[in-house]
Design an enzyme around this catalytic site. Structure first.
Site, PDB file in Angstrom:
ATOM      1  N   ASN A 190      59.020 -34.957  19.752  1.00 41.84           N
ATOM      2  CA  ASN A 190      58.927 -36.408  19.547  1.00 41.84           C
ATOM      3  C   ASN A 190      59.173 -36.820  18.085  1.00 41.84           C
ATOM      4  O   ASN A 190      58.692 -37.848  17.637  1.00 41.84           O
ATOM      5  CB  ASN A 190      57.621 -36.966  20.114  1.00 41.84           C
ATOM      6  CG  ASN A 190      56.394 -36.443  19.407  1.00 41.84           C
ATOM      7  OD1 ASN A 190      56.493 -35.557  18.564  1.00 41.84           O
ATOM      8  ND2 ASN A 190      55.240 -36.987  19.732  1.00 41.84           N
ATOM      9  N   THR A 219      53.225 -41.678  21.515  1.00 43.52           N
ATOM     10  CA  THR A 219      53.490 -40.228  21.510  1.00 43.52           C
ATOM     11  C   THR A 219      54.629 -39.874  22.461  1.00 43.52           C
ATOM     12  O   THR A 219      55.520 -39.100  22.117  1.00 43.52           O
ATOM     13  CB  THR A 219      52.217 -39.466  21.939  1.00 43.52           C
ATOM     14  OG1 THR A 219      51.153 -39.836  21.060  1.00 43.52           O
ATOM     15  CG2 THR A 219      52.426 -37.971  21.909  1.00 43.52           C
ATOM     16  N   HIS A 275      55.235 -36.624  13.371  1.00 45.74           N
ATOM     17  CA  HIS A 275      53.773 -36.632  13.478  1.00 45.74           C
ATOM     18  C   HIS A 275      53.244 -37.550  12.387  1.00 45.74           C
ATOM     19  O   HIS A 275      53.801 -37.589  11.286  1.00 45.74           O
ATOM     20  CB  HIS A 275      53.203 -35.220  13.265  1.00 45.74           C
ATOM     21  CG  HIS A 275      51.723 -35.232  12.982  1.00 45.74           C
ATOM     22  ND1 HIS A 275      50.784 -35.281  13.977  1.00 45.74           N
ATOM     23  CD2 HIS A 275      51.039 -35.272  11.808  1.00 45.74           C
ATOM     24  CE1 HIS A 275      49.578 -35.329  13.439  1.00 45.74           C
ATOM     25  NE2 HIS A 275      49.709 -35.321  12.114  1.00 45.74           N
ATOM     26  N   LYS A 319      59.750 -33.538  12.536  1.00 45.01           N
ATOM     27  CA  LYS A 319      59.641 -32.306  13.333  1.00 45.01           C
ATOM     28  C   LYS A 319      60.997 -31.603  13.537  1.00 45.01           C
ATOM     29  O   LYS A 319      62.062 -32.182  13.257  1.00 45.01           O
ATOM     30  CB  LYS A 319      59.017 -32.657  14.688  1.00 45.01           C
ATOM     31  CG  LYS A 319      57.582 -33.166  14.576  1.00 45.01           C
ATOM     32  CD  LYS A 319      56.953 -33.343  15.959  1.00 45.01           C
ATOM     33  CE  LYS A 319      55.522 -33.840  15.855  1.00 45.01           C
ATOM     34  NZ  LYS A 319      54.862 -33.912  17.187  1.00 45.01           N
ATOM     35  N   PHE A 357      49.256 -27.882  26.696  1.00 40.76           N
ATOM     36  CA  PHE A 357      50.540 -27.864  25.991  1.00 40.76           C
ATOM     37  C   PHE A 357      50.471 -27.172  24.628  1.00 40.76           C
ATOM     38  O   PHE A 357      51.467 -27.115  23.910  1.00 40.76           O
ATOM     39  CB  PHE A 357      51.066 -29.302  25.819  1.00 40.76           C
ATOM     40  CG  PHE A 357      50.121 -30.244  25.092  1.00 40.76           C
ATOM     41  CD1 PHE A 357      50.036 -30.265  23.711  1.00 40.76           C
ATOM     42  CD2 PHE A 357      49.321 -31.119  25.819  1.00 40.76           C
ATOM     43  CE1 PHE A 357      49.180 -31.132  23.053  1.00 40.76           C
ATOM     44  CE2 PHE A 357      48.460 -32.007  25.163  1.00 40.76           C
ATOM     45  CZ  PHE A 357      48.390 -32.005  23.772  1.00 40.76           C
ATOM     46  N   ARG A 405      51.742 -45.306  12.157  1.00 42.33           N
ATOM     47  CA  ARG A 405      51.595 -45.130  13.606  1.00 42.33           C
ATOM     48  C   ARG A 405      52.365 -46.199  14.365  1.00 42.33           C
ATOM     49  O   ARG A 405      52.940 -45.934  15.421  1.00 42.33           O
ATOM     50  CB  ARG A 405      50.111 -45.105  13.993  1.00 42.33           C
ATOM     51  CG  ARG A 405      49.430 -43.857  13.450  1.00 42.33           C
ATOM     52  CD  ARG A 405      47.998 -43.723  13.876  1.00 42.33           C
ATOM     53  NE  ARG A 405      47.851 -43.398  15.284  1.00 42.33           N
ATOM     54  CZ  ARG A 405      48.044 -42.186  15.800  1.00 42.33           C
ATOM     55  NH1 ARG A 405      48.433 -41.179  15.032  1.00 42.33           N
ATOM     56  NH2 ARG A 405      47.856 -41.968  17.083  1.00 42.33           N
ATOM     57  N   GLU A 429      44.837 -33.349   6.306  1.00 45.98           N
ATOM     58  CA  GLU A 429      46.200 -32.861   6.558  1.00 45.98           C
ATOM     59  C   GLU A 429      47.011 -32.792   5.260  1.00 45.98           C
ATOM     60  O   GLU A 429      47.773 -31.836   5.047  1.00 45.98           O
ATOM     61  CB  GLU A 429      46.884 -33.763   7.588  1.00 45.98           C
ATOM     62  CG  GLU A 429      46.245 -33.637   8.969  1.00 45.98           C
ATOM     63  CD  GLU A 429      46.794 -34.617  10.009  1.00 45.98           C
ATOM     64  OE1 GLU A 429      46.358 -34.519  11.164  1.00 45.98           O
ATOM     65  OE2 GLU A 429      47.641 -35.471   9.675  1.00 45.98           O
ATOM     66  N   TYR A 439      47.282 -27.638  14.416  1.00 47.01           N
ATOM     67  CA  TYR A 439      47.040 -28.286  15.720  1.00 47.01           C
ATOM     68  C   TYR A 439      45.811 -27.710  16.429  1.00 47.01           C
ATOM     69  O   TYR A 439      45.685 -27.853  17.656  1.00 47.01           O
ATOM     70  CB  TYR A 439      48.272 -28.163  16.604  1.00 47.01           C
ATOM     71  CG  TYR A 439      49.356 -29.184  16.287  1.00 47.01           C
ATOM     72  CD1 TYR A 439      49.105 -30.556  16.400  1.00 47.01           C
ATOM     73  CD2 TYR A 439      50.635 -28.787  15.893  1.00 47.01           C
ATOM     74  CE1 TYR A 439      50.092 -31.495  16.117  1.00 47.01           C
ATOM     75  CE2 TYR A 439      51.625 -29.736  15.614  1.00 47.01           C
ATOM     76  CZ  TYR A 439      51.339 -31.081  15.737  1.00 47.01           C
ATOM     77  OH  TYR A 439      52.314 -32.017  15.459  1.00 47.01           O
TER      78      TYR A 439
END
Ligand code: CMP
Length: 140
Positions: free
Chosen positions: A114, A93, A117, A11, A59, A87, A128, A51
């Site tokens: 964070n 998260t 993703h 990110k 958010f 993960r 995705e 998203y």
């Protein structure tokens, strides 16, 4: 479990701090192969669509703004149990809840910024991956 693919994003908070290589080293060190990767600047429309599942969350608008605030690196990771393994490597998260040694514990700035993703299921990984990559861009 057979070889699997998952989708990953490094990110804007991480690209801004020049952390792409350090994060990729975590993936590769754990046996995941980066079989596709490109650095892009997401448009608002792309971030909103990506998203969309969070569209009703409070958010959502801030998340969309953040995801198009700088370049991201979109990736396809391949390996045994790639979805679950990624993960585990990412951690929770919210970095405040992330386990020691995870990417988010090491690098994330906040629950929004964070750093990474990762897909939450093989089904979503396929969706995705197809959103960002043509088949010919993925080289296993
Ligand atoms: P990600 O795995 O990309 O999926 C959705 C993102 O929404 C998540 O990482 C966080 O960056 C963000 N997010 C989730 N919960 C919150 C929250 N409570 N406040 C702000 N951002 C959130």
């Amino acid at each position: 479990m057979a070889n699997e693919r998952t989708f990953s994003i490094i990110k804007p908070d991480a690209t801004r701090r020049n952390l792409t290589g350090k994060i990729n080293a975590v993936f590769e060190g754990a046996g995941l192969r980066i079989v596709a990767q490109k650095r892009i600047w997401m448009s608002r429309e792309m971030a909103k669509t990506f998203y969309a599942v969070h569209a009703e969350r409070p958010f959502y608008n801030d998340l969309v703004d953040f995801m198009c605030s700088g370049p991201v690196v979109v990736q396809v990771l391949e390996g045994e149990n790639a979805v679950a393994k990624n993960r585990e490597l990412m951690g929770a998260t919210n970095p405040a809840n992330a386990a020691e040694g995870t990417i988010r514990k090491l690098f994330a700035e906040s629950i929004e910024a964070n750093s990474v993703h990762g897909s939450d299921s093989p089904e979503n990984a396929a969706i995705e991956i197809a959103y960002f990559f043509a088949g010919c861009e993925i080289v296993g």
